[in-house]
Write an enzyme that holds these catalytic residues in place. Sequence first.
Site, PDB file in Angstrom:
ATOM      1  N   LYS A   1       0.851  -1.190   0.000  1.00 51.54           N
ATOM      2  CA  LYS A   1       0.000   0.000   0.000  1.00 51.54           C
ATOM      3  C   LYS A   1       0.890   1.246   0.000  1.00 51.54           C
ATOM      4  CE  LYS A   1      -4.217   0.909   2.520  1.00 51.54           C
ATOM      5  NZ  LYS A   1      -4.845   0.710   3.820  1.00 51.54           N
TER       6      LYS A   1
HETATM    7  C1  E4P Z   1      -8.060   1.759   3.726  1.00 51.50           C
HETATM    8  O1  E4P Z   1      -7.489   0.766   3.321  1.00 51.50           O
HETATM    9  C2  E4P Z   1      -7.828   2.405   5.004  1.00 51.50           C
HETATM   10  O2  E4P Z   1      -7.165   1.503   5.859  1.00 51.50           O
HETATM   11  C3  E4P Z   1      -9.075   2.784   5.741  1.00 51.50           C
HETATM   12  O3  E4P Z   1     -10.254   2.424   5.065  1.00 51.50           O
HETATM   13  C4  E4P Z   1      -9.050   4.157   6.289  1.00 51.50           C
HETATM   14  O4  E4P Z   1     -10.246   4.404   6.962  1.00 51.50           O
HETATM   15  P1  E4P Z   1     -10.446   5.583   8.018  1.00 51.50           P
HETATM   16  O5  E4P Z   1     -10.828   6.808   7.259  1.00 51.50           O
HETATM   17  O6  E4P Z   1     -11.546   5.090   8.879  1.00 51.50           O
HETATM   18  O7  E4P Z   1      -9.149   5.724   8.763  1.00 51.50           O
END
Ligand code: E4P
Length: 222
Positions: free
Chosen positions: A84
């Site tokens: 990622k």
């Molecule tokens: C995506 O892969 C992220 O880990 C995640 O969805 C972020 O979400 P948040 O806005 O609740 O931190």
Amino acid sequence: MKFFIDTANVDEIKQAQAWGILDGVTTNPSLIAREGIEHKKRVMEIISVVGDIPVSAECIETDVDKLMKEARDIASWAPNIYVKVPMNANSMEVVKELSPQGINFNVTLIFSLPQALIAAKAGASFISFFVGRIDDMGSLEAPLNVVEAVNMVETYEFPKDPEILVASIRSPLQVTESIKAGAHIATIPYKTMEMLFHHPLTDIGIKKFYEDYLKATGGKSA
Ligand code: E4P
């Protein structure tokens, strides 16, 4: 639409797997920090639980050379790792270089259609659209159109056939919207995933069937 769980908590992952609905796992540095455990250790633990379904593990380096090294390292942990990286110019340089070498990337923190197009062109496998954080802003920005993103990846040709992954989900309604938009994947926090099983009429119906059964059997349960 595939269901990924957005967590670094092993118990939550095991439960989602037991429900039979788990297609993948996404983690991020905030979720790992919440667990108070070293990054690689937890990712390997997750992989030992889920097997070969996609598991996203996030880089933190920002400089191109360091990020290149970190991405290669994370990708070497297991074949089902999706590295990622956040949307920015340096990350895209890394994706462009390493994606043809067989590394799968999940480009994260996507908030606009042009950002999604750039990630797709660079060679992303997953494009993570954040919906909840836009809503948190009280819709100061125009909401992202997941339908248009799905349409975009299906209209043009890209190196990796990218999938639109709806992220930052806060509610079952956002899951419904993702399905309606034709999203390929939604990554969902455990609490929201659990809520998906329920509907007020389902819960009332279950209670009523049980009460009627007890009435008919004179109070004996099965
Ligand atoms: C995506 O892969 C992220 O880990 C995640 O969805 C972020 O979400 P948040 O806005 O609740 O931190």
